[in-house]
Design an enzyme around this catalytic site. Structure first.
Site, PDB file in Angstrom:
ATOM      1  N   GLY A 118      48.304   8.669  70.789  1.00 47.74           N
ATOM      2  CA  GLY A 118      47.043   9.386  70.844  1.00 47.74           C
ATOM      3  C   GLY A 118      46.334   9.509  69.517  1.00 47.74           C
ATOM      4  N   GLU A 119      46.710   8.681  68.499  1.00 41.61           N
ATOM      5  CA  GLU A 119      46.087   8.808  67.182  1.00 41.61           C
ATOM      6  C   GLU A 119      45.368   7.531  66.737  1.00 41.61           C
ATOM      7  OE1 GLU A 119      48.084  12.143  64.589  1.00 41.61           O
ATOM      8  OE2 GLU A 119      49.466  10.443  64.789  1.00 41.61           O
ATOM      9  N   GLU A 177      45.107   2.969  81.085  1.00 39.28           N
ATOM     10  CA  GLU A 177      44.358   3.087  82.334  1.00 39.28           C
ATOM     11  C   GLU A 177      43.844   4.508  82.533  1.00 39.28           C
ATOM     12  OE1 GLU A 177      47.556   1.642  84.545  1.00 39.28           O
ATOM     13  OE2 GLU A 177      46.776  -0.378  84.762  1.00 39.28           O
ATOM     14  N   ASN A 181      42.666  -3.644  74.390  1.00 42.34           N
ATOM     15  CA  ASN A 181      41.240  -3.342  74.381  1.00 42.34           C
ATOM     16  C   ASN A 181      40.645  -3.351  72.965  1.00 42.34           C
ATOM     17  OD1 ASN A 181      38.707  -2.380  74.971  1.00 42.34           O
ATOM     18  ND2 ASN A 181      39.371  -0.259  75.274  1.00 42.34           N
ATOM     19  N   ARG A 209      52.623  -0.413  69.999  1.00 41.50           N
ATOM     20  CA  ARG A 209      52.213  -0.013  71.349  1.00 41.50           C
ATOM     21  C   ARG A 209      53.172   1.019  71.925  1.00 41.50           C
ATOM     22  NH1 ARG A 209      47.656   0.033  74.479  1.00 41.50           N
ATOM     23  NH2 ARG A 209      48.152  -0.150  76.707  1.00 41.50           N
TER      24      ARG A 209
END
Length: 758
Positions: free
Chosen positions: A309-310, A63, A334, A268
């Site tokens: 973050g990769e 988000e 997504n 995740r």
């Protein structure tokens, strides 16, 4: 709805200590220092910046990433306080958010934590993202007249089913939202079924389509490409428990055809990395675990990318990726992040969270949804050596979408409880009542203000007097009194009913106050004086805010002759004196001056307009008798009081206005006349010498001096050109120094200051 919310409050009160300890432990384990962990209890770790503030809540990494494209537009309008709940999301915000964005951990949805947060940050707008519906935060923000928007709204079928079971609570929340921007029609329909007002809803698409492609470290990307070489690669991204086994089974099948095939597995939740690696090794796989610094080698079959973050790296290294969360009830993740980098998304059947995105991608053969895990290996194999897909086009414009919630800052929610209450405890029309009637509708465009009165016109935003006792107790408000009885009412609400009120009093008086008034004023938090003279009679510092005029409503007549004909008034020169008919207003002084002056000015007519109360009936009868005795009944006309909305026309017909008062607190009538380009002759009482420029916009005379008044009127009537020049200067003077908007703005600035301190 009230009962459902009361039940929620009771439940959160019981479990709040458990939630607080759990969150503190998680943040401590992630290395978050103690002062920042206290943010979850509403204790700010940063000072509030000056000016407007937007509270933007995005609970998770996904988000937070989705709203990044909107942050520049938000931060151009106000300081942005972005709240998330995890240490991971805090790190992502620190790395990727524009400079100047303030990150805080979101307060728990409890009364204490949320009140502390709101008291410190005093946001002007609350923006929630995707599925972040927190009853307490929404309710307490609404109680403070803070507009609440939900953007990128996305509710899974499971979430919608849960809220349907709690429909009274969901209706309570949704009724307090000012705007909802939904990702898709399915979510929109679900929210409507829960009771959302259709007028507040708009489908604007997925915010994630606005995002820039996920970043990647160029050096790391080059090194990995060099290490992987010509080996075929596929990715399993954002996997959940059970999906790693599905990916591994497909990988085993694929390696029969592609022996060198490499699987990059990015769970995740990276904290599951050790558990996943152990299971894969037990199943016979050669695993290199990135979080442990293990090197990707030729023998590596599965590269476990248990970092955050990769994903931008992994999608750039492959032409195809399984998007996790789609073989469970999660509803998928997504697919656009992969597609933006030319990586073909493959999904399991559970895609409710991103159904519209998949529909769009599949329509151009840029994604595939499979019915079961058995079809995964074939779906991956079909894309291993295919051409890269073209990135999808952006869905919408970030600035245009951001403008929709930002527009809420321009006007308070119409259904919100007031932040400012303007009591008017007198039924009959008076100068104070007229002030409330004119100011409150104008101020209500900028701040949540309501008049509280037994009788006011319908166009004035109001709150019934009986509702005052039931206003939420802890929300800060301003009580703006203008009479003693209203000061007493504010003190009663604050001390007896424990309302959180800042008490403000406006004084127009230009005489020593009584003992009672002085004692009441001493208990006020702030004082406004309507003139410098009024301020001089106070024993404490006051803010001088002069009354103003609505210069749109009070304006020169485009065609004065036509206006006079419509009002059935004679031609020639008209001189007016309007307002209450009584001795203190000097009506007799005006009548006597006109009896003396009119015989020398054959084309002039005097208009006396207003109401005489019962005790002043004899005074009015005597004036009529004097006029009749002078044989001037056809030239000194007594007119009844007209409604407030009609009075501007009666000023605009005049050539000269006379304010003959013996005593006056402030006195609006000269300003009303001057705004209509009518010059004014006035006595030196009230604030008249602060609003009239002697010899420029009219003339000033001593009070109780009939001869001076007669001479001033005679001199004005003898020089029509000069009188017209005064009128033009009067209009300019009022528009520059005495507008109603300026008065409203000055009061609103004071209200906001008091709300910040109460």
């Amino acid at each position: 709805m009230r009962l459902a919310y009361a039940g929620y409050r009771a439940l959160t009160r019981l479990i709040a200590p458990v939630l607080a300890r759990r969150d503190a432990a998680k943040l401590a384990e992630a290395g978050v220092p103690a002062p920042r962990r206290r943010e979850r209890l509403g204790h700010a770790s940063r000072p509030r910046p000056d000016g407007p503030v937007i509270w933007l809540h995005a609970v998770s990494v996904g988000e937070a990433m989705s709203i990044l494209p909107l942050l520049p537009a938000f931060s151009r309008r106000a300081s942005v306080v972005l709240t998330t709940t995890s240490a991971t999301s805090a790190r992502i915000v620190a790395e990727r958010a524009p400079k100047g964005i303030i990150h805080q951990f979101a307060p728990l949805d409890t009364a204490a934590a949320t009140h502390r947060f709101l008291d410190h940050w005093r946001p002007d707008l609350l923006i929630l993202t995707e599925s972040e519906l927190w009853p307490r935060q929404i309710t307490l923000a609404h109680d403070r007249a803070i507009p609440v928007a939900l953007i990128g709204a996305r509710l899974s079928d499971r979430s919608l089913a849960r809220w349907r079971k709690l429909k009274p609570l969901s209706r309570h929340m949704l009724s307090r939202l000012s705007l909802v921007l939904a990702q898709d029609q399915r979510t929109a329909d679900g929210l409507l079924s829960l009771g959302l007002d259709a007028g507040k809803l708009e489908v604007t698409g997925n915010l994630k389509t606005l995002a820039s492609p996920l970043p990647a470290d160029p050096a790391a990307l080059a090194a990995l490409r060099n290490t992987i070489g010509a080996r075929p690669v596929w990715v399993a991204a954002s996997t959940h428990p059970g999906e790693e086994a599905i990916a591994a089974a497909a990988h085993r099948s694929l390696r029969a055809q592609y022996p060198d095939l490499l699987l990059i597995l990015a769970p995740r939740h990276p904290e599951r990395g050790h558990e996943i690696a152990s299971q894969l090794r037990r199943d016979g796989w050669q695993v290199a675990q990135r979080s442990k610094g293990m090197t990707l080698e030729r023998a590596t079959q599965i590269y476990l990318a248990d970092t955050l973050g990769e994903l931008g790296l992994w999608f750039r290294l492959s032409k195809v990726a399984l998007i996790g969360g789609s073989f469970s009830e999660m509803g998928g993740h997504n697919p656009l992040e992969a597609a933006q980098l030319g990586c073909f998304p493959v999904s399991g059947p559970s895609i409710t969270n991103f159904a519209d995105a998949y529909d769009t991608l599949q329509s151009t053969d840029a994604a595939r949804v499979i019915a079961s895990a058995d079809a995964l290996s074939d779906a991956i194999a079909a894309r291993l050596h295919a051409e890269q897909i073209a990135p999808p086009e952006q869905d919408g414009d970030a600035d245009a979408i951001a403008a929709k919630p930002l527009a809420l800052m321009d006007a308070p929610p119409p259904d919100a409880p007031p932040s400012v209450i303007a009591p008017n405890f007198k039924r009959r029309l008076s100068g104070v009542t007229a002030t409330v009637v004119r100011l409150v509708p104008l101020q209500a465009r900028q701040i949540a203000i309501r008049a509280a009165a037994p009788a006011l016109p319908d166009n004035v935003p109001q709150i019934p007097l009986a509702h005052l006792a039931f206003l939420p107790r802890r929300a800060p408000r301003v009580w703006h009194a203008r009479r003693n009885v209203e000061m007493i009412g504010g003190l009663a609400l604050r001390h007896l009913l424990r309302k959180r009120l800042a008490l403000l009093f406006t004084s127009a008086s230009q005489r020593d106050h009584t003992g009672l008034t002085k004692r009441l004023i001493d208990q006020m938090d702030a004082i406004v004086a309507t003139s410098d003279k009024s301020a001089s009679y106070l024993d404490r510092t006051a803010t001088v805010i002069r009354h103003g005029i609505d210069t749109d409503a009070f304006a020169p007549a485009p065609d004065r002759a036509a206006l006079r004909a419509r009002l059935d008034l004679p031609g020639g020169t008209l001189i007016g004196c309007y307002g209450r008919i009584r001795a203190s207003k000097g009506t007799d002084l005006f009548v006597d001056a006109m009896i003396a002056a009119l015989p020398h000015h054959a084309d002039a007519t005097a208009l006396v307009m207003g109401r005489a109360t019962q005790k002043d009936r004899a005074f009015l009868d005597d004036l009529r008798a004097r006029v009749k005795s002078a044989d001037l009944s056809d030239r000194i006309c007594f007119l009844p009081e007209v409604p407030v909305h009609q009075i501007a026309d009666w000023y605009a017909t005049l050539d000269l206005y006379v304010a003959p008062q013996r005593w006056e607190g402030f006195g609006l009538t000269p300003l009303e006349a001057m705004a209509c380009a009518v010059p004014v002759i006035a006595t030196r009482v009230g604030a008249f010498d602060e609003m009239i420029l002697d010899g420029t916009t009219g003339g000033l005379i001593p009070s109780e001096d009939p001869a001076a008044m007669e001479a001033a009127i005679h001199d004005a009537l003898a020089d029509p050109a000069r009188m017209a020049g005064w009128g033009h200067a009067a209009r300019t003077h009022v528009t520059e120094h005495f507008t109603l908007q300026a008065e409203a703005d000055a009061l609103i600035a004071l209200y906001r200051d008091l709300l910040a301190r109460v």
